[in-house]
Design a protein around this motif. Sequence first.
Motif, PDB file in Angstrom:
ATOM      1  N   ARG A  56       0.803  -1.253   0.050  1.00  0.00           N
ATOM      2  CA  ARG A  56      -0.111   0.089   0.014  1.00  0.00           C
ATOM      3  C   ARG A  56       0.737   1.295  -0.099  1.00  0.00           C
ATOM      4  O   ARG A  56       0.457   2.148  -0.571  1.00  0.00           O
ATOM      5  CB  ARG A  56      -0.973  -0.021   1.373  1.00  0.00           C
ATOM      6  CG  ARG A  56      -1.974  -1.038   1.057  1.00  0.00           C
ATOM      7  CD  ARG A  56      -2.911  -1.157   2.493  1.00  0.00           C
ATOM      8  NE  ARG A  56      -1.912  -1.372   3.379  1.00  0.00           N
ATOM      9  CZ  ARG A  56      -2.229  -1.230   4.921  1.00  0.00           C
ATOM     10  NH1 ARG A  56      -3.451  -0.520   5.060  1.00  0.00           N
ATOM     11  NH2 ARG A  56      -1.485  -1.426   5.831  1.00  0.00           N
ATOM     12  N   TRP A  57       1.814   1.173   0.611  1.00  0.00           N
ATOM     13  CA  TRP A  57       2.778   2.371   0.801  1.00  0.00           C
ATOM     14  C   TRP A  57       4.107   2.399  -0.154  1.00  0.00           C
ATOM     15  O   TRP A  57       4.682   3.026  -0.442  1.00  0.00           O
ATOM     16  CB  TRP A  57       3.275   2.541   2.292  1.00  0.00           C
ATOM     17  CG  TRP A  57       2.379   3.000   3.226  1.00  0.00           C
ATOM     18  CD1 TRP A  57       1.749   1.712   4.038  1.00  0.00           C
ATOM     19  CD2 TRP A  57       2.033   4.101   3.416  1.00  0.00           C
ATOM     20  NE1 TRP A  57       0.973   2.570   4.900  1.00  0.00           N
ATOM     21  CE2 TRP A  57       1.251   4.149   4.521  1.00  0.00           C
ATOM     22  CE3 TRP A  57       2.262   5.463   3.004  1.00  0.00           C
ATOM     23  CZ2 TRP A  57       0.381   5.417   5.008  1.00  0.00           C
ATOM     24  CZ3 TRP A  57       1.660   6.443   3.673  1.00  0.00           C
ATOM     25  CH2 TRP A  57       0.849   6.379   4.553  1.00  0.00           C
ATOM     26  N   GLY A  58       4.343   1.256  -0.575  1.00  0.00           N
ATOM     27  CA  GLY A  58       5.257   1.090  -1.848  1.00  0.00           C
ATOM     28  C   GLY A  58       6.852   1.190  -0.809  1.00  0.00           C
ATOM     29  O   GLY A  58       7.757   1.828  -1.615  1.00  0.00           O
ATOM     30  N   ALA A  59       6.600   0.839   0.309  1.00  0.00           N
ATOM     31  CA  ALA A  59       8.122   1.179   1.140  1.00  0.00           C
ATOM     32  C   ALA A  59       8.146  -0.075   2.262  1.00  0.00           C
ATOM     33  O   ALA A  59       6.955  -0.907   2.134  1.00  0.00           O
ATOM     34  CB  ALA A  59       7.876   2.347   1.686  1.00  0.00           C
ATOM     35  N   LEU A  60       8.927  -0.167   2.687  1.00  0.00           N
ATOM     36  CA  LEU A  60       9.365  -0.639   4.147  1.00  0.00           C
ATOM     37  C   LEU A  60       8.755   0.072   5.099  1.00  0.00           C
ATOM     38  O   LEU A  60       8.993   1.329   5.126  1.00  0.00           O
ATOM     39  CB  LEU A  60      10.646  -1.162   4.432  1.00  0.00           C
ATOM     40  CG  LEU A  60      11.471  -2.038   3.411  1.00  0.00           C
ATOM     41  CD1 LEU A  60      12.928  -2.067   3.716  1.00  0.00           C
ATOM     42  CD2 LEU A  60      10.725  -3.554   3.455  1.00  0.00           C
TER      43      LEU A  60
END
Length: 64
Positions: A56-60
């Motif tokens: 959803r965030w495209g991140a860790l």
Amino acid sequence: FIDAVVVSSPIKNRRVGRAMLDEFCGRMASQNVTIVLTHFFLPEFFLKAGFISDKRWGALVKYL
């Protein structure tokens, strides 16, 4: 958002980076921040510190 955690070569593997990350997350939590994001750079480091890969965030992401 954490862009990078940098530790000088002579003191690597002494948990300095982890201590800095824990301190940062603690400070953010004390300011009522509920989520910390970072790039996928050094994923092993961040995953060991409780971050997860979140599409959803495209991140860790670490939820505080």
